[in-house]
Design a protein around this motif. Structure first.
Motif, PDB file in Angstrom:
ATOM      1  N   GLY A   1     -12.490   1.090   9.255  1.00  0.00           N
ATOM      2  CA  GLY A   1     -12.265   0.260   8.072  1.00  0.00           C
ATOM      3  C   GLY A   1     -11.013  -0.582   8.162  1.00  0.00           C
ATOM      4  O   GLY A   1     -10.739  -1.388   7.269  1.00  0.00           O
ATOM      5  N   ALA A   2     -10.247  -0.436   9.245  1.00  0.00           N
ATOM      6  CA  ALA A   2      -9.034  -1.227   9.418  1.00  0.00           C
ATOM      7  C   ALA A   2      -9.394  -2.687   9.659  1.00  0.00           C
ATOM      8  O   ALA A   2     -10.347  -3.002  10.366  1.00  0.00           O
ATOM      9  N   THR A   3      -8.614  -3.590   9.058  1.00  0.00           N
ATOM     10  CA  THR A   3      -8.823  -5.028   9.239  1.00  0.00           C
ATOM     11  C   THR A   3      -7.769  -5.585  10.191  1.00  0.00           C
ATOM     12  O   THR A   3      -6.913  -4.852  10.702  1.00  0.00           O
TER      13      THR A   3
ATOM     14  N   PRO B   1      -2.488  -5.548   9.173  1.00  0.00           N
ATOM     15  CA  PRO B   1      -1.992  -4.169   9.168  1.00  0.00           C
ATOM     16  C   PRO B   1      -1.829  -3.628   7.751  1.00  0.00           C
ATOM     17  O   PRO B   1      -1.260  -4.298   6.883  1.00  0.00           O
ATOM     18  N   GLY B   2      -2.341  -2.429   7.531  1.00  0.00           N
ATOM     19  CA  GLY B   2      -2.202  -1.786   6.233  1.00  0.00           C
ATOM     20  C   GLY B   2      -3.307  -2.095   5.249  1.00  0.00           C
ATOM     21  O   GLY B   2      -3.347  -1.515   4.163  1.00  0.00           O
ATOM     22  N   VAL B   3      -4.205  -3.005   5.599  1.00  0.00           N
ATOM     23  CA  VAL B   3      -5.308  -3.371   4.714  1.00  0.00           C
ATOM     24  C   VAL B   3      -6.616  -2.848   5.304  1.00  0.00           C
ATOM     25  O   VAL B   3      -6.931  -3.125   6.465  1.00  0.00           O
ATOM     26  N   TYR B   4      -7.361  -2.125   4.477  1.00  0.00           N
ATOM     27  CA  TYR B   4      -8.618  -1.522   4.898  1.00  0.00           C
ATOM     28  C   TYR B   4      -9.752  -1.992   3.978  1.00  0.00           C
ATOM     29  O   TYR B   4      -9.517  -2.397   2.831  1.00  0.00           O
TER      30      TYR B   4
ATOM     31  N   LYS C   1     -14.912   8.023   4.895  1.00  0.00           N
ATOM     32  CA  LYS C   1     -14.439   7.867   6.269  1.00  0.00           C
ATOM     33  C   LYS C   1     -13.179   7.016   6.324  1.00  0.00           C
ATOM     34  O   LYS C   1     -12.218   7.347   7.022  1.00  0.00           O
ATOM     35  N   THR C   2     -13.175   5.924   5.580  1.00  0.00           N
ATOM     36  CA  THR C   2     -12.011   5.049   5.582  1.00  0.00           C
ATOM     37  C   THR C   2     -10.818   5.708   4.906  1.00  0.00           C
ATOM     38  O   THR C   2      -9.665   5.507   5.312  1.00  0.00           O
ATOM     39  N   GLY C   3     -11.089   6.514   3.871  1.00  0.00           N
ATOM     40  CA  GLY C   3     -10.008   7.239   3.219  1.00  0.00           C
ATOM     41  C   GLY C   3      -9.258   8.134   4.188  1.00  0.00           C
ATOM     42  O   GLY C   3      -8.017   8.211   4.162  1.00  0.00           O
ATOM     43  N   THR C   4      -9.989   8.803   5.085  1.00  0.00           N
ATOM     44  CA  THR C   4      -9.316   9.659   6.075  1.00  0.00           C
ATOM     45  C   THR C   4      -8.484   8.823   7.039  1.00  0.00           C
ATOM     46  O   THR C   4      -7.401   9.238   7.462  1.00  0.00           O
ATOM     47  N   ALA C   5      -8.994   7.631   7.372  1.00  0.00           N
ATOM     48  CA  ALA C   5      -8.245   6.758   8.278  1.00  0.00           C
ATOM     49  C   ALA C   5      -6.957   6.262   7.630  1.00  0.00           C
ATOM     50  O   ALA C   5      -5.911   6.173   8.283  1.00  0.00           O
TER      51      ALA C   5
END
Length: 322
Positions: free
Chosen positions: A269-271, A274-277, A298-302
């Motif tokens: 989910g990373a874009t 940096p820091g934005v998912y 899944k993205t929450g865990t990342a």
């Protein structure tokens, strides 16, 4: 709503709430900002969600909100109109988000789950019946319209595929060409093999009587009877926040036809920022409700893992005791 959070989640649908639940249980400070305009709001029921099939979409959202607040997350009704990186503070990423009512909030990470907009064919009656008897997904609506006469409103090359898919649920399928290109010889053979009717001509409006669709009226005056109309929307991400963060979008094409735009992302989910998912339909145009919720988890865990790395860097630098 506090002045600062570990994570601000923009969008309170299944993806956003699932991500918020994961992060709140990980003891992160979380704020969910929800504009209150879910994509599936016109629908009476959600489907293919194991254990909740047939529930009202609003019930899922209400239950999700109750769950995340039990773990300390905050939820506010509102719209985030802009967000920007403020750079690093003591080596840590920081973002400033502004709401439509003028309030602002800072966060270490941003998770965008604001979904997409269904751009419908410009035919009178389509938007008014959307989510009722104007449908688009056979897996979401096929069972409910099984064995009924259905027409597919052709607006691009994917109309043939939609007609073929819905044929699995009904033997009475008609493809009305409308503005779509004429099927080629192979497609005509496929339609004929499945017993799918093909009508040339442009549609002027959807005919409705006693609060139910009765057919598609052609410009010629001919009525093509049916009980529901299948359309192929164009899926477009809601872009004001995307633009303010400098996120790029990409077009998804099928058979040379643009079906929508989305925000590219890594599997986490990373874009590119940096820091934005991102999670859910904002990055996966075809994710149904259950898939969107799974992506949010899944993205929450990342996001939590990313924050952990930052926490570790601060601890090693002696700036913060974890």
């Amino acid at each position: 709503m506090n002045e600062s959070y570990d994570v601000v989640v923009v969008g309170g649908g299944p993806a956003g709430l699932a991500g918020a639940l994961c992060l709140a249980r990980a003891r992160r400070t979380v704020l969910v900002v929800d504009a209150g305009a879910p994509r599936n709001d016109p629908a009476q029921h959600l489907h293919n969600y194991l254990g909740r099939d047939g529930d009202a979409p609003g019930d899922l959202i209400a239950d999700g909100r109750a769950e995340i607040t039990r773990y300390g997350a905050d939820v506010v009704d509102g719209t985030v109109v802009s967000a920007r990186s403020t750079g690093e503070e003591d080596g840590d990423l920081r973002f400033l988000l502004t709401l439509e009512d003028g309030r602002s909030v800072r966060s270490r990470r941003v998770l965008i789950t604001s979904g997409l907009t269904d751009e419908l064919p410009d035919v009178p009656g389509v938007a008014q019946r959307w989510g009722h008897d104007v449908i688009h997904c056979p897996y979401c609506h096929g069972w409910e319209w099984r064995d009924e006469p259905l027409t597919v409103l052709g607006t691009g090359p994917l109309g043939v595929q939609q007609a073929q898919l819905f044929r699995q649920w009904s033997h009475d399928i008609t493809l009305v060409q409308h503005t779509a290109p004429a099927p080629d010889d192979e497609e005509r053979e496929q339609l004929a093999a499945l017993g799918i009717g093909l009508v040339a001509g442009e549609v002027s409006r959807v005919e409705v009587a006693e609060d139910r669709i009765t057919g598609l009226r052609l410009v010629s005056g001919e009525l093509v009877p049916c009980r529901a109309v299948v359309v192929v929307p164009r899926f477009t991400v809601r872009s004001s926040l995307i633009d303010s963060l400098g996120l790029g979008t990409s077009q998804e094409e099928k058979k040379g036809h643009v079906v929508g735009t989305c925000v590219p992302s890594a599997p986490t989910g990373a874009t590119d920022v940096p820091g934005v998912y991102v999670a859910g339909n904002v990055t996966d145009l075809h994710a149904q409700v259950l898939a969107a919720a799974a992506a949010g988890l899944k993205t929450g865990t990342a996001v939590n893992t990313d924050l952990l790395a930052e926490d570790l860097g601060r601890a090693r630098a002696g700036r913060h005791r974890v």
